[in-house]
Scaffold this motif. Structure first.
Motif, PDB file in Angstrom:
ATOM      1  N   ASN A   1     -23.252   4.307  -1.298  1.00 61.32           N
ATOM      2  CA  ASN A   1     -23.762   3.280  -0.381  1.00 61.32           C
ATOM      3  C   ASN A   1     -22.694   2.235  -0.058  1.00 61.32           C
ATOM      4  OD1 ASN A   1     -25.729   2.195   1.288  1.00 61.32           O
ATOM      5  ND2 ASN A   1     -26.483   0.802  -0.307  1.00 61.32           N
ATOM      6  N   GLU A   2     -21.469   2.714   0.089  1.00 63.04           N
ATOM      7  CA  GLU A   2     -20.365   1.802   0.393  1.00 63.04           C
ATOM      8  C   GLU A   2     -19.851   2.003   1.815  1.00 63.04           C
ATOM      9  OE1 GLU A   2     -17.498   2.330  -2.682  1.00 63.04           O
ATOM     10  OE2 GLU A   2     -18.776   1.362  -4.190  1.00 63.04           O
ATOM     11  N   LEU A   3     -20.702   2.598   2.641  1.00 63.05           N
ATOM     12  CA  LEU A   3     -20.252   2.849   4.012  1.00 63.05           C
ATOM     13  C   LEU A   3     -21.052   2.010   5.014  1.00 63.05           C
ATOM     14  CD1 LEU A   3     -18.166   4.604   5.427  1.00 63.05           C
ATOM     15  CD2 LEU A   3     -19.963   6.271   5.849  1.00 63.05           C
ATOM     16  N   ILE A   4     -22.371   2.190   5.025  1.00 64.64           N
ATOM     17  CA  ILE A   4     -23.193   1.512   6.034  1.00 64.64           C
ATOM     18  C   ILE A   4     -23.183  -0.012   5.870  1.00 64.64           C
ATOM     19  CG2 ILE A   4     -25.531   1.317   7.015  1.00 64.64           C
ATOM     20  CD1 ILE A   4     -24.071   3.905   7.721  1.00 64.64           C
ATOM     21  N   PRO A   5     -23.370  -0.556   4.640  1.00 68.78           N
ATOM     22  CA  PRO A   5     -23.384  -2.030   4.544  1.00 68.78           C
ATOM     23  C   PRO A   5     -22.103  -2.697   5.060  1.00 68.78           C
ATOM     24  CG  PRO A   5     -24.268  -1.044   2.562  1.00 68.78           C
ATOM     25  CD  PRO A   5     -23.685   0.080   3.354  1.00 68.78           C
TER      26      PRO A   5
END
Lengths: 262, 257
Positions: B58-62
């Motif tokens: 989850n280190e792409l979209i945010p």
């Protein structure tokens, strides 16, 4: 006795630029009656446009007096509209035909009245059906008609035209001249136009003035001749131009502006 | 014509072929070619894996959303500020006379050179990042607005005077619409500048967003992730210009070119 529409007495206009102040017009006197069509013909550099701008209140006069129906002209007056030669700069390319014509009425009349007057004006210049087109899809002649419609929508007292058909081809010019004469019959506005085409001046006007001078060599423009044009109306591109009176007037004016070098 | 055929004609096949060729050459060059031994140049498959790793963690979209949000906000501030100052510069000769040279000097200072100063003055916060990017995007808007307004033919203002319009009415009905093409060019440049400034600011000023993610991947020697983020930045820029073009086409009606 009718009150004149315009009265000019010994009008002079100076304009300043970086190079200094220069006299453009001197000793210009003329009277224009309501409903008259007056042509002003002259060569380039005689101050024609400056005279038009003074009449429209866009350029202040330096000397003399300039009155519109008895009131001194100090700025653009209500009911006086100028149709400029460069329709490309004077119209709003981001608006449609109808929205261009509506411009002077916006915020001044009710929406329904605005719609009616705009569609009447568009009909008068024969552009019905093109209301929602942008200017880029219109020919030069059509764009100039849009500018004329934008002037007529105000029901003006005076329409000033600064070489209105100068940028158009001969055939378009002839048909717009007739459009203009037709409009004048319906609208009863006073029309003053300038042109370097002396045939156009004769064909359209009740009276033609010749403006002479050479501003750039220090001779301010002045009205050197006044010629009444007693040709019958309605005028016709063929028969009017074949009348002996027309030809005689053309001869007189051509001599006055030195069309044929001596 | 069938719907499929019409789609087929709209797809830019030669363009896609070039992209495909680049990907193939990249993959071959990075696995068996001269670059195979360089750990900083990952293969296509490693880059895709880095993309997957970032996604899974989850280190792409945010970060993308964060960067996008900050860039849009900064662009909006820059466009409003640049538009206002540019309008004043275009309309008022005395204002131009007194301030033009100051603006000309200020706008030549690269925003990257001011970032360390802003960091010291305002701290490592999103606010600082927004200020830096807003300032950067103000300039293109300011210059285009002022030039656009100054280059309008004086006839247009005369038309307004002839119809008895007030100065204010002339500005809003004639001047600003006439300058709209320049304003839109300025707005597009401002938005693109804002995105660039935000990504740099995330590396120098505020440790957030895609710029910071890129820097982190680089410092962790995660070249697959780093390149995946470079590709994402490319997409972001492309989406930005796509959205702006659509917006410009909406705001600029038919006749204007």
């Amino acid at each position: 006795m009718n009150q004149p529409m315009y009265e000019l007495k010994n009008v002079a206009v100076d304009l300043s630029n970086a190079a200094g102040t220069r006299r453009i017009l001197e000793d210009v006197s003329m009277t224009v009656m309501p409903n008259e069509v007056v042509g002003i013909v002259g060569r380039s550099g005689t101050g024609k446009t400056t005279l038009m701008r003074a009449l429209g209140g866009l350029t202040p006069i330096t000397e003399g007096s300039l009155t519109l129906q008895g009131k001194a002209v100090t700025g653009p007056a209500d009911g006086v509209v100028t149709v400029f030669q460069d329709y490309g700069n004077a119209l709003l390319p981001w608006r449609t035909v109808a929205k261009n014509v509506a411009l002077p009425l916006e915020g001044k009349v009710a929406r329904s009245e605005l719609r009616d007057r705009v569609s009447t004006a568009i009909e008068m210049v024969q552009l019905k059906g093109r209301e929602n087109d942008y200017l880029s899809s219109l020919s030069g002649g059509m764009q100039q008609r849009v500018q004329i419609a934008r002037a007529l929508v105000l029901n003006p007292r005076v329409v000033l035209m600064d070489e209105p058909f100068g940028a158009l081809d001969a055939l378009t010019k002839a048909s717009l001249q007739d459009v203009l004469l037709g409009l004048h019959e319906q609208n009863q506005a006073t029309i003053i136009f300038i042109t370097h085409d002396l045939e156009e001046a004769i064909y359209l006007s009740d009276r033609t003035f010749v403006i002479s001078g050479n501003v750039s060599s220090g001779q301010p423009g002045h009205l050197s001749m006044e010629v009444p044009v007693a040709l019958p109306r309605p005028r016709n591109q063929l028969t009017t131009r074949e009348m002996p009176e027309y030809i005689a007037l053309r001869h007189r004016l051509a001599e006055a502006i030195d069309l044929v070098p001596a | 014509m069938s719907a499929l055929a019409s789609v087929g004609r709209r797809v830019n096949w030669p363009g896609i072929a070039v992209i495909a060729a680049v990907i193939v050459i990249w993959q071959i060059g990075a696995t068996v070619g001269p670059l195979a031994d360089m750990s900083s140049v990952p293969s296509v498959t490693e880059t895709v894996k880095g993309f997957g790793d970032l996604w899974a963690a989850n280190e792409l979209i945010p970060p993308v959303l964060y960067t996008l949000g900050v860039a849009l906000l900064s662009a909006a501030i820059g466009i409003v500020a640049g538009g206002l100052i540019g309008t004043l510069l275009g309309l008022f000769a005395p204002f131009r006379l007194f301030t033009q040279s100051s603006f000309d000097v200020l706008r030549t200072i690269p925003i990257t050179a001011i970032m360390p100063v802003l960091l010291l003055l305002l701290g490592a916060e999103a606010r600082t990042e927004i200020i830096a990017a807003s300032v950067a995007s103000t300039w293109p808007m300011l210059v285009n607005t002022a030039d656009g307004i100054r280059s309008i033919h004086p006839r247009l203002d005369e038309v307004g005077r002839m119809f008895g319009f007030s100065r204010l009415k002339r500005v809003f009905k004639l001047t600003i619409p006439a300058a709209m093409p320049s304003l839109l060019v300025g707005g597009r440049l401002a938005a693109v500048t804002s995105l660039i400034a935000v990504i740099i600011a995330e590396m120098i000023i505020a440790p957030e967003g895609i710029g910071w993610a890129l820097l982190t991947a680089q410092q962790a020697l995660q070249s697959g992730q780093m390149w995946a983020l470079v590709v994402v930045c490319g997409w972001l820029g492309w989406l930005f210009s796509l959205g702006l073009t659509a917006l410009v086409n909406r705001l600029q009606p038919g006749g204007v070119k």
